[in-house]
Design a protein around this motif. Structure first.
Motif, PDB file in Angstrom:
ATOM      1  N   LEU A  67      -8.946-136.802  58.386  1.00  0.00           N
ATOM      2  CA  LEU A  67      -9.294-137.876  59.008  1.00  0.00           C
ATOM      3  C   LEU A  67     -10.260-137.150  60.319  1.00  0.00           C
ATOM      4  N   ARG A  68     -11.552-138.577  60.178  1.00  0.00           N
ATOM      5  CA  ARG A  68     -12.421-138.562  61.072  1.00  0.00           C
ATOM      6  C   ARG A  68     -12.348-139.800  61.741  1.00  0.00           C
ATOM      7  N   THR A  69     -13.287-139.659  62.957  1.00  0.00           N
ATOM      8  CA  THR A  69     -13.471-140.914  63.743  1.00  0.00           C
ATOM      9  C   THR A  69     -14.167-140.554  64.797  1.00  0.00           C
ATOM     10  N   MET A  70     -15.024-141.686  65.048  1.00  0.00           N
ATOM     11  CA  MET A  70     -15.389-141.680  66.561  1.00  0.00           C
ATOM     12  C   MET A  70     -15.315-142.682  67.791  1.00  0.00           C
ATOM     13  N   LEU A  71     -15.021-142.772  68.823  1.00  0.00           N
ATOM     14  CA  LEU A  71     -14.486-143.336  70.127  1.00  0.00           C
ATOM     15  C   LEU A  71     -15.496-143.317  70.845  1.00  0.00           C
ATOM     16  N   GLY A  72     -15.754-144.701  71.616  1.00  0.00           N
ATOM     17  CA  GLY A  72     -16.053-145.276  73.195  1.00  0.00           C
ATOM     18  C   GLY A  72     -14.981-145.669  73.630  1.00  0.00           C
ATOM     19  N   SER A  73     -14.642-146.602  73.493  1.00  0.00           N
ATOM     20  CA  SER A  73     -13.247-147.034  75.089  1.00  0.00           C
ATOM     21  C   SER A  73     -12.326-147.469  73.686  1.00  0.00           C
ATOM     22  N   CYS A  74     -12.569-147.228  72.525  1.00  0.00           N
ATOM     23  CA  CYS A  74     -11.107-147.637  71.718  1.00  0.00           C
ATOM     24  C   CYS A  74     -10.479-146.545  71.322  1.00  0.00           C
ATOM     25  N   VAL A  75      -9.362-146.606  70.693  1.00  0.00           N
ATOM     26  CA  VAL A  75      -8.179-144.975  71.263  1.00  0.00           C
ATOM     27  C   VAL A  75      -8.157-144.396  69.686  1.00  0.00           C
ATOM     28  N   ALA A  76      -7.674-143.755  69.191  1.00  0.00           N
ATOM     29  CA  ALA A  76      -7.400-143.048  68.163  1.00  0.00           C
ATOM     30  C   ALA A  76      -6.180-142.621  68.164  1.00  0.00           C
ATOM     31  N   GLY A 127     -12.755-143.904  76.953  1.00  0.00           N
ATOM     32  CA  GLY A 127     -14.157-143.107  77.794  1.00  0.00           C
ATOM     33  C   GLY A 127     -14.795-144.312  77.928  1.00  0.00           C
ATOM     34  N   ASN A 128     -15.548-144.168  78.815  1.00  0.00           N
ATOM     35  CA  ASN A 128     -16.039-145.185  79.990  1.00  0.00           C
ATOM     36  C   ASN A 128     -17.624-145.136  79.166  1.00  0.00           C
ATOM     37  N   MET A 129     -17.943-145.806  78.555  1.00  0.00           N
ATOM     38  CA  MET A 129     -19.443-145.718  77.881  1.00  0.00           C
ATOM     39  C   MET A 129     -20.366-146.629  78.708  1.00  0.00           C
ATOM     40  N   HIS A 139     -18.471-140.644  74.419  1.00  0.00           N
ATOM     41  CA  HIS A 139     -17.393-140.715  73.924  1.00  0.00           C
ATOM     42  C   HIS A 139     -17.463-139.206  73.085  1.00  0.00           C
ATOM     43  N   ARG A 140     -16.228-139.755  71.990  1.00  0.00           N
ATOM     44  CA  ARG A 140     -15.769-138.968  71.668  1.00  0.00           C
ATOM     45  C   ARG A 140     -16.104-138.563  69.732  1.00  0.00           C
ATOM     46  N   GLN A 141     -16.070-137.314  69.337  1.00  0.00           N
ATOM     47  CA  GLN A 141     -16.030-137.538  67.844  1.00  0.00           C
ATOM     48  C   GLN A 141     -14.327-137.098  67.976  1.00  0.00           C
ATOM     49  N   VAL A 142     -13.861-136.983  67.095  1.00  0.00           N
ATOM     50  CA  VAL A 142     -12.490-136.557  66.443  1.00  0.00           C
ATOM     51  C   VAL A 142     -12.767-136.164  65.418  1.00  0.00           C
ATOM     52  N   ARG A 158     -14.544-133.322  70.692  1.00  0.00           N
ATOM     53  CA  ARG A 158     -15.749-133.425  71.252  1.00  0.00           C
ATOM     54  C   ARG A 158     -16.111-134.375  72.300  1.00  0.00           C
ATOM     55  N   GLN A 159     -16.164-134.359  73.734  1.00  0.00           N
ATOM     56  CA  GLN A 159     -16.387-135.631  74.666  1.00  0.00           C
ATOM     57  C   GLN A 159     -18.089-135.405  74.106  1.00  0.00           C
ATOM     58  N   ILE A 160     -18.408-136.156  74.223  1.00  0.00           N
ATOM     59  CA  ILE A 160     -20.000-136.563  74.654  1.00  0.00           C
ATOM     60  C   ILE A 160     -20.345-137.826  75.747  1.00  0.00           C
ATOM     61  N   PRO A 161     -20.905-136.755  76.933  1.00  0.00           N
ATOM     62  CA  PRO A 161     -21.052-137.569  77.943  1.00  0.00           C
ATOM     63  C   PRO A 161     -22.128-139.180  77.949  1.00  0.00           C
TER      64      PRO A 161
END
Length: 159
Positions: free
Chosen positions: A19-28, A93-95, A137-140, A152-155
Motif C-alpha cells: 500500500l502506498r500514499t503521499m502525505l502532507g498534513s494528513c496522517v496514515a 507535516g507542516n506544509m 510531505h512524505r511518501q509512504v 521518505r520525507q521531502i522538505p
C-alpha cells in the motif's frame, strides 16, 4: 501488486499487496498482524468531524476516528482482531512552515498526529513506530508481507 491510497481512502489486504500514499498534513495509520500477514492502511485529512454525524450517515475515511473504525471493521471481516495488530503512524507535516497558525493553535498536521496516537491508545493498539511532524510531505510504502514501512520525507520547496 501496489495500491495507491488517495486522501480519505483506506484498505485492508494480504501479503500479496503493498500500500502506498503521499502525505502532507494528513496522517496514515498502518495496522499489521504479524502471524496472519494481514494489514490495513488509511489516509485521513482531519482527526474527527467538526460536527455531529447525522443518524444513518456512513463512516467517512477523511476523518481519522472514522477511518480507524472502517479499518477495524475490514480486519474483523478477515477474522483479524485489531487489538492483536501493531500500528505505525506517519505524516502530520507542516506544509507551510513560514506561516504561523492563528491564535497559537497547533498546525493541522500536528493535531492529526496527536489524534492518531490518542485513537490507537484508546483502542489498546500498540504503536511500534512513528514518523510524524516536521516540514514537507512524505511518501509512504507499506509492505503487508513483512510489515515494513518505508518513508521518505521531502522538505517544502523554497521559492
Amino acid at each position: 501488486m501496489d495500491i495507491f491510497l488517495q486522501p480519505g481512502e483506506w484498505f485492508v489486504g494480504d501479503a500479496t499487496l503493498r500500500l502506498r500514499t503521499m502525505l502532507g498534513s494528513c496522517v496514515a495509520i498502518t495496522l499489521w498482524h504479524p502471524k496472519r500477514q494481514v494489514g490495513a492502511m488509511c489516509h485521513f485529512l482531519l482527526g474527527e468531524r467538526r460536527r455531529i454525524a447525522r443518524g444513518g450517515e456512513e463512516l467517512d475515511g477523511r476523518y481519522g476516528d472514522e477511518a480507524l473504525a472502517l479499518m477495524v471493521q475490514g480486519l474483523r471481516r478477515e477474522r483479524v482482531p485489531a487489538a492483536e495488530c501493531e500500528a505505525k503512524i506517519f505524516g502530520g507535516g507542516n506544509m507551510f512552515p513560514s506561516r504561523t497558525a492563528k491564535g497559537g493553535a497547533h498546525p493541522i498536521g500536528m493535531q492529526n498526529g496527536h489524534a492518531a496516537r490518542e485513537m490507537l491508545a484508546g483502542m489498546g493498539i500498540p504503536v511500534r513506530r512513528e514518523h510524524l511532524f516536521g516540514d514537507g510531505h512524505r511518501q509512504v510504502i507499506f509492505d503487508i508481507a513483512s510489515g515494513s514501512v518505508w518513508v521518505r520525507q521531502i522538505p517544502p520547496s523554497v521559492s
